[in-house]
Write a protein that holds these residues in place. Structure first.
Motif, mmCIF file in Angstrom:
data_model
loop_
_atom_site.group_PDB
_atom_site.id
_atom_site.type_symbol
_atom_site.label_atom_id
_atom_site.label_comp_id
_atom_site.label_asym_id
_atom_site.label_seq_id
_atom_site.Cartn_x
_atom_site.Cartn_y
_atom_site.Cartn_z
ATOM 1 N N GLY A 35 1.907 -6.764 -2.633
ATOM 2 C CA GLY A 35 2.131 -6.291 -3.994
ATOM 3 C C GLY A 35 1.240 -5.090 -4.256
ATOM 4 O O GLY A 35 0.017 -5.185 -4.162
ATOM 5 N N GLU A 36 1.841 -3.958 -4.566
ATOM 6 C CA GLU A 36 1.097 -2.707 -4.752
ATOM 7 C C GLU A 36 0.984 -2.383 -6.235
ATOM 8 O O GLU A 36 1.920 -2.622 -7.007
ATOM 9 C CB GLU A 36 1.814 -1.570 -4.014
ATOM 10 N N TYR A 37 -0.154 -1.847 -6.615
ATOM 11 C CA TYR A 37 -0.419 -1.494 -8.003
ATOM 12 C C TYR A 37 -0.656 0.010 -8.144
ATOM 13 O O TYR A 37 -1.273 0.640 -7.284
ATOM 14 C CB TYR A 37 -1.666 -2.208 -8.519
ATOM 15 N N TYR A 38 -0.175 0.535 -9.257
ATOM 16 C CA TYR A 38 -0.620 1.825 -9.759
ATOM 17 C C TYR A 38 -1.475 1.546 -10.986
ATOM 18 O O TYR A 38 -1.546 0.407 -11.475
ATOM 19 C CB TYR A 38 0.561 2.716 -10.148
ATOM 20 N N LEU A 62 7.723 -11.699 -10.247
ATOM 21 C CA LEU A 62 8.021 -11.315 -11.624
ATOM 22 C C LEU A 62 8.631 -9.927 -11.724
ATOM 23 O O LEU A 62 9.508 -9.674 -12.533
ATOM 24 C CB LEU A 62 6.725 -11.377 -12.451
ATOM 25 N N GLY A 63 8.157 -9.004 -10.913
ATOM 26 C CA GLY A 63 8.566 -7.612 -11.050
ATOM 27 C C GLY A 63 7.439 -6.796 -11.665
ATOM 28 O O GLY A 63 6.423 -7.317 -12.126
ATOM 29 N N ASN A 82 4.836 -4.635 -7.115
ATOM 30 C CA ASN A 82 6.126 -4.856 -6.493
ATOM 31 C C ASN A 82 5.970 -6.032 -5.523
ATOM 32 O O ASN A 82 4.929 -6.691 -5.520
ATOM 33 C CB ASN A 82 6.619 -3.586 -5.791
ATOM 34 N N ALA A 83 6.968 -6.309 -4.732
ATOM 35 C CA ALA A 83 6.869 -7.427 -3.775
ATOM 36 C C ALA A 83 7.662 -7.050 -2.540
ATOM 37 O O ALA A 83 8.889 -7.165 -2.512
ATOM 38 C CB ALA A 83 7.406 -8.712 -4.388
ATOM 39 N N GLU A 101 12.701 -3.460 -3.650
ATOM 40 C CA GLU A 101 11.242 -3.516 -3.598
ATOM 41 C C GLU A 101 10.684 -2.578 -2.530
ATOM 42 O O GLU A 101 9.649 -1.939 -2.725
ATOM 43 C CB GLU A 101 10.781 -4.951 -3.345
ATOM 44 N N LEU A 102 11.375 -2.494 -1.401
ATOM 45 C CA LEU A 102 10.949 -1.575 -0.347
ATOM 46 C C LEU A 102 11.011 -0.131 -0.832
ATOM 47 O O LEU A 102 10.114 0.677 -0.549
ATOM 48 C CB LEU A 102 11.842 -1.763 0.881
#
Length: 401
Positions: free
Chosen positions: A225-228, A253-254, A270-271, A315-316
């Motif tokens: 799961g990546e964050y901005y 969740l999204g 994301n996932a 997601e990719l």
């Protein structure tokens, strides 16, 4: 060769919680064995830091019980120990009529779980809480909060150490051999013996369990799961937490917005399938672990449905194209622009699957000879850590007796 009554493998929030509850209730000799030189380096420290009050979990489930109780206990613990915490509340936003109906179902679940919620019926009501959020309606839950997860784990570990528990950091468990009633935990820095073993090894819990003949019908598949985060001058676009309406068929969740205790506003996660259990960058690969995932029948059975394939591709796309990630975020806060986003951190969820491709959605632990294995400390693992740790410690003591 140190000898203990209980050895706990894994120094995350669950491992520390079990150690704390065991040490509080007994005079057992206990140790925690952690492969990293610092605690909370993986799932326990690479999350959004949100306390989920349990409004979205099936009534009567372990997940609902641990989340509702865990939120209350975590808030109390943070106040008592001066751990950063902000009780901000959360808006779950519906963007169409189908999602609006889903909000009513979620509110019914929340009521059964004893969680306070309110339906905001229109855009005007939403904007009283979040002026920049979009949506036809929203569910507001004031009990949601944000905490500093790493400071929490270190505080809990400190309390545990004060009770006499030993911590071995930088000790990677290589294998466990059993001789009679004794486990020989062979690590990168020597062997530790224990009468009872708790496996809370997170991303590698299944591997240790399989080595000991437990949980062989399950395997962990890692999802990154990546964050901005919003640039500082745009943080005022979000006051609290803004979530999309969850799809009950999906475990993730999204993309959503979370204001953290350090005042940053993070967006994500994301996932996407991680190409290794600790591949935190989308350019990282562990060939052996990736081959293990692709060779697992449960993985292919999970993605046998066209819906899961579409979700995976979406997601990719978010992982490799910032524009796709921003588009998903704009559905909740339309005024954000690509320049408002800067890369932040990433975490990896240890998602457990059955061989038949079923996603396990509740906390899962199984017992072996003089051992207990936490195969799934599923989200919200941080929120649930205190009651889950107590539950596990009670199970361990019952089996030891």
């Amino acid at each position: 060769m140190p000898e203990y009554d209980v050895a706990i493998v894994g120094g995350g929030c669950v491992g520390c919680s079990v150690a704390y509850h065991l040490a509080t209730e007994t005079s057992l000799d206990i140790c925690v064995v952690e492969k990293e030189h610092h605690l909370a380096q993986h799932q326990s420290g690479r999350n959004s830091g949100v306390l989920h009050p349990g409004f979205n979990y099936p009534p009567g489930s372990l997940k609902a019980k641990f989340a509702t109780e865990g939120t209350k206990r975590m808030k109390s613990y943070c106040r008592q120990n001066n751990i950063p915490m902000e009780e901000l509340g959360v808006l779950v936003v519906a963007t169409d009529q189908q999602e609006r109906r889903r909000l009513s179902e979620i509110q019914d679940q929340a009521t059964e779980n004893g969680v306070e919620t309110e339906i905001l019926e229109d855009r005007a009501a939403i904007r009283e809480h979040e002026p920049h959020a979009a949506g036809q309606a929203a569910l507001y839950c004031p009990e949601a909060a944000s905490v500093d997860s790493q400071k929490y784990v270190y505080s809990l570990a400190g309390d545990t150490e004060d009770l006499g528990v030993d911590f071995f950091t930088g000790y990677e468990v290589e294998r466990v051999l059993r001789s009679g009633d004794t486990h020989h935990v062979e690590t990168s820095n020597g062997t530790i013996t224990a009468s009872y073993l708790l496996n809370a090894a997170g991303l590698y819990a299944d591997k240790l369990a399989h080595q000991m003949g437990v949980g062989e019908q399950y395997q962990i598949v890692p999802f990154r799961g990546e964050y901005y985060e919003l640039v500082p001058k745009k943080r005022d676009l979000v006051n609290s937490m803004i979530y999309p309406t969850p799809d009950p068929e999906l475990p993730f969740l999204g993309v959503h917005y979370t204001r953290r205790t350090d005042d940053k506003v993070i967006i994500g996660p994301n996932a996407v399938l991680a190409f290794g259990r600790e591949a935190y960058e989308n350019t990282q690969f562990d060939v052996a672990e990736l081959a293990e995932t692709f060779g697992y029948q449960g993985f292919w059975r999970l993605f046998s449905s066209s819906k899961m394939v579409r979700v995976a591709l979406t997601e990719l796309n978010k992982s490799y194209r910032k524009e796709a990630f921003v588009d998903a975020a704009k559905s909740l806060v339309p005024s954000v622009e690509p320049d408002d986003f800067e890369k932040s951190y990433a975490g990896i969820r240890a998602q457990i699957l059955r061989d038949d491709g079923t996603l396990v959605k509740d906390p899962l632990f199984e017992h072996g000879p003089r051992s207990t294995h936490v195969l799934n400390a599923v989200s919200p693992g941080l929120t649930s850590s205190l009651p889950f740790g107590e539950h596990l410690s009670e199970a361990i003591l019952e089996r030891m007796e």
